[in-house]
Design a protein around this motif. Structure first.
Motif, short mmCIF file in Angstrom:
data_model
loop_
_atom_site.label_atom_id
_atom_site.label_comp_id
_atom_site.label_asym_id
_atom_site.label_seq_id
_atom_site.Cartn_x
_atom_site.Cartn_y
_atom_site.Cartn_z
N PRO A 190 80.00 20.35 76.05
CA PRO A 190 79.67 21.50 75.21
C PRO A 190 78.33 21.29 74.49
O PRO A 190 78.08 20.20 73.97
CB PRO A 190 80.83 21.58 74.21
N MET A 191 77.50 22.32 74.49
CA MET A 191 76.15 22.20 73.94
C MET A 191 75.85 23.32 72.96
O MET A 191 76.20 24.48 73.19
CB MET A 191 75.13 22.23 75.08
N VAL A 192 75.18 22.97 71.86
CA VAL A 192 74.65 23.96 70.91
C VAL A 192 73.18 24.12 71.24
O VAL A 192 72.42 23.15 71.26
CB VAL A 192 74.82 23.48 69.45
N PHE A 193 72.76 25.36 71.52
CA PHE A 193 71.40 25.60 72.01
C PHE A 193 70.84 26.83 71.33
O PHE A 193 71.56 27.61 70.70
CB PHE A 193 71.45 25.79 73.53
N PHE A 194 69.53 27.02 71.44
CA PHE A 194 68.92 28.24 70.89
C PHE A 194 68.96 29.36 71.93
O PHE A 194 69.16 29.10 73.12
CB PHE A 194 67.47 27.98 70.44
N GLU A 195 68.76 30.59 71.49
CA GLU A 195 68.80 31.73 72.40
C GLU A 195 67.54 31.76 73.26
O GLU A 195 66.45 31.46 72.80
CB GLU A 195 68.92 33.03 71.62
N ARG A 196 67.69 32.14 74.49
CA ARG A 196 66.57 32.16 75.42
C ARG A 196 65.48 33.12 74.98
O ARG A 196 64.29 32.88 75.20
CB ARG A 196 67.05 32.55 76.83
N SER A 197 65.85 34.22 74.33
CA SER A 197 64.86 35.23 73.93
C SER A 197 63.81 34.68 72.98
O SER A 197 62.69 35.17 72.92
CB SER A 197 65.56 36.44 73.29
N GLY A 198 64.16 33.62 72.24
CA GLY A 198 63.21 33.05 71.29
C GLY A 198 62.10 32.27 71.96
O GLY A 198 60.93 32.42 71.61
N HIS A 199 62.46 31.44 72.93
CA HIS A 199 61.47 30.60 73.61
C HIS A 199 61.87 30.48 75.08
O HIS A 199 62.37 29.43 75.51
CB HIS A 199 61.40 29.21 72.97
N PRO A 200 61.68 31.52 75.86
CA PRO A 200 62.16 31.50 77.26
C PRO A 200 61.57 30.37 78.09
O PRO A 200 62.26 29.77 78.92
CB PRO A 200 61.75 32.87 77.80
N GLY A 201 60.28 30.06 77.90
CA GLY A 201 59.66 29.00 78.69
C GLY A 201 60.28 27.65 78.41
O GLY A 201 60.59 26.88 79.34
N ILE A 202 60.47 27.33 77.13
CA ILE A 202 61.06 26.05 76.74
C ILE A 202 62.53 26.00 77.18
O ILE A 202 63.01 24.97 77.69
CB ILE A 202 60.94 25.85 75.22
N TYR A 203 63.23 27.10 76.99
CA TYR A 203 64.65 27.20 77.38
C TYR A 203 64.81 26.88 78.86
O TYR A 203 65.64 26.04 79.24
CB TYR A 203 65.13 28.62 77.07
N ASP A 204 64.01 27.53 79.70
CA ASP A 204 64.13 27.34 81.14
C ASP A 204 63.75 25.92 81.56
O ASP A 204 64.36 25.34 82.47
CB ASP A 204 63.27 28.35 81.89
N GLU A 205 62.74 25.36 80.90
CA GLU A 205 62.30 24.02 81.28
C GLU A 205 63.35 22.97 80.94
O GLU A 205 63.61 22.05 81.71
CB GLU A 205 60.98 23.67 80.59
N ILE A 206 64.00 23.12 79.78
CA ILE A 206 65.03 22.15 79.40
C ILE A 206 66.23 22.24 80.34
O ILE A 206 66.72 21.21 80.85
CB ILE A 206 65.47 22.38 77.94
N LEU A 207 66.71 23.46 80.59
CA LEU A 207 67.85 23.58 81.50
C LEU A 207 67.47 23.17 82.92
O LEU A 207 68.30 22.67 83.68
CB LEU A 207 68.37 25.02 81.49
N GLY A 208 66.19 23.36 83.28
CA GLY A 208 65.72 22.90 84.58
C GLY A 208 65.79 21.40 84.71
O GLY A 208 66.08 20.85 85.78
N THR A 209 65.52 20.70 83.59
CA THR A 209 65.62 19.23 83.60
C THR A 209 67.06 18.79 83.79
O THR A 209 67.35 17.85 84.56
CB THR A 209 65.06 18.66 82.29
N PHE A 210 68.00 19.45 83.10
CA PHE A 210 69.42 19.15 83.31
C PHE A 210 69.78 19.32 84.78
O PHE A 210 70.43 18.46 85.39
CB PHE A 210 70.29 20.07 82.46
#
Length: 296
Positions: A190-210
């Motif tokens: 389970p993960m606490v994360f920020f909403e994608r709408s705030g920082h879509p580029g950072i959001y996608d890059e982090i999940l891409g690393t996972f």
């Protein structure tokens, strides 16, 4: 009535002599006398009583003396203020910042700048990065401290802060106490994360690393601030990725575990951005920020 005539009038009134006044303003006496005579003719009054050993002011002259002193004083103030504005020492500076900036050296930059330029009014406002770019574009902000992801082509920028992410886990978690961990170990966690709408580029890059590491965490809760994120981690809601500086925000209920450099996870990047062709005031602030950054 010309400004030059007021200066000549003031010199004669203060020196009580055309001769001394001419020496003071660096012109010959006859041109000075003509300028005063022209002024009297324009106003339709006598300003001086010519006496054998000098001059004295008439009632009208005394009145004009007060006006002239006030006008010339205000002009001196205006000149000083305009020089200060031209040199970036006087004015108003509107600065926007993301919440994470308060945990960086940003407060020290503000303090140093205020100490060095006390005549500048600083207006601070907290926004998200996307809103600040709009406000900077329309002139509502002069400088913004934002999360950056790659080059910002619309604005000039300075990389203010770069630091790694760390894992924030609740006390007692399997990774608690580990010297280092990989994101690949968090599949299904389970993960606490920020909403994608705030920082879509950072959001996608982090999940891409996972994904690259063969892990898919379960995002069970979104949080807008680091304080909320860490509170949820402390409550056992899940783990979170946070900047290393976030460890200052939390007590003993949360552990912070470094991430294996081999994961090649992006760093936290915060930049100062401003419009191209910075004003002297903005340039002075950026200079102070760079000085502090170089010393850290």
């Amino acid at each position: 009535m010309e400004l030059r005539q007021l200066k000549y009038f003031l010199a004669v009134a203060e020196e009580a002599s055309f001769t001394r006044a001419a020496e003071r303003v660096h012109i010959a006496q006859p041109p000075l006398s003509r300028q005063i005579k022209n002024l009297e003719e324009e106003l339709g009054v006598r300003l001086f009583v010519r006496e054998r050993h000098g001059v004295s002011l008439t009632a009208e002259g005394k009145y004009l003396l007060g006006v002239a002193e006030e006008v010339l004083h205000k002009l001196d103030i205006a000149k000083t203020s305009l020089e200060g504005m031209r040199e970036g020492r006087i004015g108003r500076l509107a600065i926007g910042f993301i919440p994470a900036a308060t945990q960086s050296q940003f407060p020290q930059v503000i303090k140093r700048f205020k100490d060095k330029y006390p005549e500048i009014t600083i207006e601070l406002a907290e926004f998200n990065s996307r809103n600040m770019r709009h406000l900077l574009h329309d002139g509502s902000l002069d400088i913004a401290l934002v999360r950056s992801c790659g080059m910002d082509r619309e604005f000039e920028s300075f990389p203010f802060l770069r630091e790694p992410y760390v894992l924030a886990v609740p006390r007692g978690h399997a990774l608690d106490g580990r010297g280092m961990a990989s994101l690949g170990e968090l599949d299904g966690e389970p993960m606490v994360f920020f909403e994608r709408s705030g920082h879509p580029g950072i959001y996608d890059e982090i999940l891409g690393t996972f994904s690259r590491l063969g892990a898919t965490p379960e995002i069970v809760q979104n949080a807008r601030t680091k304080q909320t994120t860490l509170a949820l981690v402390a409550a056992g809601v899940g783990f979170a990725l946070v900047p290393a500086m976030s460890s200052r925000l939390c007590g003993h209920e949360v552990s912070f575990v470094p991430i294996d450099p081999a994961d090649n996870l992006m760093e936290v990047r915060i930049s100062l951005i401003w419009k191209q062709g910075a004003s002297p005031l903005v340039a002075n602030f950026i200079d102070e920020a760079k000085k502090l950054s170089q010393r850290s």
